[in-house]
Enzyme design. Structure first.
Site, PDB file in Angstrom:
ATOM      1  N   ASP A 146     -18.266   2.497  19.282  1.00 19.08           N
ATOM      2  CA  ASP A 146     -17.410   1.630  20.077  1.00 19.08           C
ATOM      3  C   ASP A 146     -17.660   1.823  21.564  1.00 19.08           C
ATOM      4  O   ASP A 146     -18.349   2.758  21.988  1.00 19.08           O
ATOM      5  CB  ASP A 146     -15.936   1.933  19.772  1.00 19.08           C
ATOM      6  CG  ASP A 146     -15.536   1.557  18.368  1.00 19.08           C
ATOM      7  OD1 ASP A 146     -16.104   0.587  17.833  1.00 19.08           O
ATOM      8  OD2 ASP A 146     -14.665   2.241  17.798  1.00 19.08           O
ATOM      9  N   TYR A 159     -20.273  13.847  13.707  1.00 17.69           N
ATOM     10  CA  TYR A 159     -19.628  13.517  14.985  1.00 17.69           C
ATOM     11  C   TYR A 159     -19.002  14.768  15.575  1.00 17.69           C
ATOM     12  O   TYR A 159     -18.477  15.627  14.850  1.00 17.69           O
ATOM     13  CB  TYR A 159     -18.527  12.469  14.790  1.00 17.69           C
ATOM     14  CG  TYR A 159     -19.009  11.060  14.580  1.00 17.69           C
ATOM     15  CD1 TYR A 159     -19.184  10.195  15.661  1.00 17.69           C
ATOM     16  CD2 TYR A 159     -19.287  10.576  13.307  1.00 17.69           C
ATOM     17  CE1 TYR A 159     -19.617   8.886  15.465  1.00 17.69           C
ATOM     18  CE2 TYR A 159     -19.729   9.272  13.110  1.00 17.69           C
ATOM     19  CZ  TYR A 159     -19.885   8.437  14.194  1.00 17.69           C
ATOM     20  OH  TYR A 159     -20.326   7.157  14.003  1.00 17.69           O
TER      21      TYR A 159
END
Length: 316
Positions: free
Chosen positions: A56, A128
């Site tokens: 994003d 992540y």
């Protein structure tokens, strides 16, 4: 599958602050858009890039991976097809053009792969990292848009206990965003933990430098008079703390799985932070997980602290 076309697997790193996400958009600046423009300048023709993982707006990447098909056509003799470029040539050339476009994307590795090797579908797992900086002082401008600043103190042990509830295979409906298009909310978190690490950028304090000299002998690059002054200042206060920032405590959350739901990591970190500040308990996390409803989780963590760390492959 054009036999004259070479497919490349390309690893990239980027600072996500000035991008409207990774995927191509008509008007906004994106990672794929900038990368396609650099490849276009290199090969002299439009290209299409496919990313392994979407990120994003504001999310960073230590290593995202994409694939691209390139047909090397002679610029001197249009229509003449030449042998494919070596991966190292591709990396250097594309980075040359990327540095002319704000320099917030860099190619870190390139491999030649078969024409049916897909960056998204061949990925075995994704990792992540999420950075949180805890402390009452304002965040340093060197950390701007690189972490989530949490003014409160965080209870690391409680956060680690909450991680143990969430690791493994679960229905993560409570930890996915409303726009998630995944057919199943079940995901397996192979790793989910939080640890405290040194704040970055990390520079040694005057006490650490003095201890190093005591353990390893005088620094040959330091004049004796300076050594005495610095060593003495460890035990006396002559204003040596003026202008020196207090360090924030830095915590890194690691999430590793084959795949994630839309906004899953940021929603998990948001809940984890609430456990750290005492807004939620570990029992609350169990309740939210079992609720299996989109409105159960706390607001998600901001994008600025999230980093796509690695996409793992079994390369041919």
């Amino acid at each position: 599958m054009n036999p004259r076309v070479q497919r490349y697997l390309v690893a990239i790193e980027y600072i996500g602050t000035r991008f409207s996400g990774s995927q191509q958009q008509a008007k906004d600046r994106t990672v794929v858009g900038v990368l396609q423009e650099a490849f276009h300048k290199f090969v002299g023709q439009p290209v299409k890039i496919f990313c392994s993982s979407r990120t994003d707006a504001g999310v960073h990447a230590l290593s995202n991976v994409c694939h691209i098909d390139v047909e090397r056509i002679s610029k001197r003799k249009p229509g003449e097809v030449l042998p494919p470029h070596e991966p190292g040539v591709v990396q250097r050339a594309v980075n040359h053009f990327l540095q002319r476009n704000d320099g917030d994307v860099m190619v870190t590795d390139v491999r030649s792969v078969p024409s049916n090797y897909h960056a998204r579908y061949k990925a075995r797992e994704r990792t992540y990292f999420y950075r949180l900086l805890s402390g009452s002082d304002p965040l340093s401008i060197l950390e701007k848009d690189r972490a989530w600043h949490v003014p409160e103190e965080l209870d690391l042990l409680s956060m680690q206990e909450a991680c143990r509830v969430l690791v493994g295979s679960h229905d993560f409906t409570s930890f996915r965003a409303a726009g998630c298009q995944a057919e199943s909310p079940v995901r397996c978190l192979d790793e989910f933990n939080v640890i405290e690490v040194p704040s970055t950028p990390y520079f040694p304090s005057i006490m650490e430098r003095a201890e190093s000299k005591l353990n390893n002998g005088d620094d040959p690059l330091t004049y004796p008079s300076q050594t005495k002054t610095e060593t003495a200042s460890v035990t006396t206060n002559f204003g040596e703390t003026f202008g020196i920032r207090r360090r924030h405590r830095c915590y890194v959350v690691t999430a590793r799985a084959r795949g994630f739901l839309y906004h899953q990591v940021r929603l998990l970190v948001g809940a984890l932070k609430c456990v750290g500040t005492g807004e939620l308990t570990v029992s609350d996390i169990e309740r939210i997980l079992e609720a299996k409803t989109l409105s159960a989780a706390k607001p998600m963590a901001p994008a600025s602290g999230l980093y796509l760390a690695r996409v793992k492959y079994e390369l041919p």
